[in-house]
Design a protein around this motif. Structure first.
Motif, mmCIF file in Angstrom:
data_model
loop_
_atom_site.group_PDB
_atom_site.id
_atom_site.type_symbol
_atom_site.label_atom_id
_atom_site.label_comp_id
_atom_site.label_asym_id
_atom_site.label_seq_id
_atom_site.Cartn_x
_atom_site.Cartn_y
_atom_site.Cartn_z
ATOM 1 N N ILE A 109 0.834 -1.203 0.000
ATOM 2 C CA ILE A 109 0.000 0.000 0.000
ATOM 3 C C ILE A 109 0.866 1.249 0.000
ATOM 4 O O ILE A 109 1.427 1.644 1.028
ATOM 5 N N ALA A 129 2.739 -1.003 4.329
ATOM 6 C CA ALA A 129 2.325 0.357 3.965
ATOM 7 C C ALA A 129 3.516 1.292 3.894
ATOM 8 O O ALA A 129 4.466 1.183 4.683
ATOM 9 N N ALA A 133 1.057 6.416 3.203
ATOM 10 C CA ALA A 133 -0.189 5.695 2.907
ATOM 11 C C ALA A 133 -1.346 6.236 3.739
ATOM 12 O O ALA A 133 -1.180 6.612 4.904
ATOM 13 N N ASP A 190 8.261 4.986 1.338
ATOM 14 C CA ASP A 190 7.388 4.769 0.186
ATOM 15 C C ASP A 190 8.069 4.003 -0.945
ATOM 16 O O ASP A 190 7.451 3.150 -1.596
#
Length: 277
Positions: A109, A129, A133, A190
């Motif tokens: 995610i 995540a 997120a 990320d």
């Protein structure tokens, strides 16, 4: 598993995590629209999980979205086409096919997981995540009733009070909140989300595949029962005709060759370094 299996004009892409890998990566590939789902994409996503669940070469699946969002939900510009269909058509329902998939599914995610995207995330077995997120339920804002399980699953994971606030106020759940509430397993930068999700999936793939499939099934089925009946399910005592015997059936059905292979597998594992996880 084939090197790549593009669907719906390459909007749903299926490929191995690396050449020869038993981990398949399914990517929602519509970044210009923040991976909003059209009806053909939903049908293709459902078909991808149906194929992967039946593919003996696949041990685990990673689900990701390309670009700045995991999935921003249903494409509301094509809402009539999406919602006028048969919601009971399991073959075309991606969440239903994810729930039916025997292989563990790791969600990667990065960015937003909104409404239908949130529901797809909840259909994964494990979630990784990115720090940016956000999970968001906008059903109440747009007057659309949930049909992929969000109203029931979320409260069972984060508790009913938190779930009511998340869904009734349409408040975003950050990665940090999601981890604290038990919604996600890992938070990473990320740009490391997909790598971490693949790492988790490959750790699963190194284990006994038959047992992994059975274990996932027992955990998921047992979660729908009270503890007493769930423990009985594990011990293979049939309290409910809807459930099959599990553990004893698994061992009683094994051949001498399978037991010998189990011993070789265990001996081989004992000589290798443990997983990084």
């Amino acid at each position: 598993m084939a090197a790549a299996s593009p669907d719906s004009g390459d909007l749903i892409v299926v490929e191995p995590a690396r050449p020869g890998s038993p981990v398949a990566v399914v990517t929602i590939n519509r970044p210009a629209a923040l991976n909003a789902l059209t009806k053909p994409m939903m049908v293709s996503l459902a078909a991808a999980f149906r194929r992967l669940g039946a593919d003996d070469a696949v041990a685990a699946v990673v689900l990701a979205g390309r670009g700045r969002a995991f999935c921003s939900g249903v494409d509301l510009t094509a809402a009539e086409d999406v919602f006028k269909g048969d919601v009971k058509d399991v073959a075309a329902d991606p969440v239903a096919q994810m729930e039916l998939c025997r292989k563990p599914i790791v969600g990667a995610i990065a960015g937003f997981a909104v409404t239908a995207g949130f529901e797809i995330a909840l259909a994964c077995d494990i979630l990784v995540a990115g720090r940016s997120a956000k999970f968001l339920d906008t059903h109440a804002k747009f007057g659309i009733f949930p049909s992929w399980g969000l109203s029931q699953k979320l409260s069972r994971i984060i508790g009913p009070n938190r779930a009511r606030e998340v869904s009734l106020t349409c408040m975003p759940v950050t990665a940090e909140m999601a981890e604290r509430w038990g919604l996600v397993n890992h938070i990473v930068d990320d740009n490391e989300v997909l790598n971490k999700a693949i790492e988790v999936a490959e750790a699963i793939a190194r284990n006994n595949r038959n047992l992994v499939v059975l274990y996932k099934s027992v955990i998921n089925d047992g979660f729908q029962l009270d503890l007493k009946h769930a423990q009985a399910l594990e011990k293979s005592y049939v309290y409910n005709s809807n459930f099959q015997e599990r553990g004893h059936k698994y061992y009683s059905g094994m051949t001498k060759e399978q037991f010998a292979n189990m011993q070789k597998f265990i001996q081989g594992r004992s000589s290798k370094p443990s997983s990084k996880l």
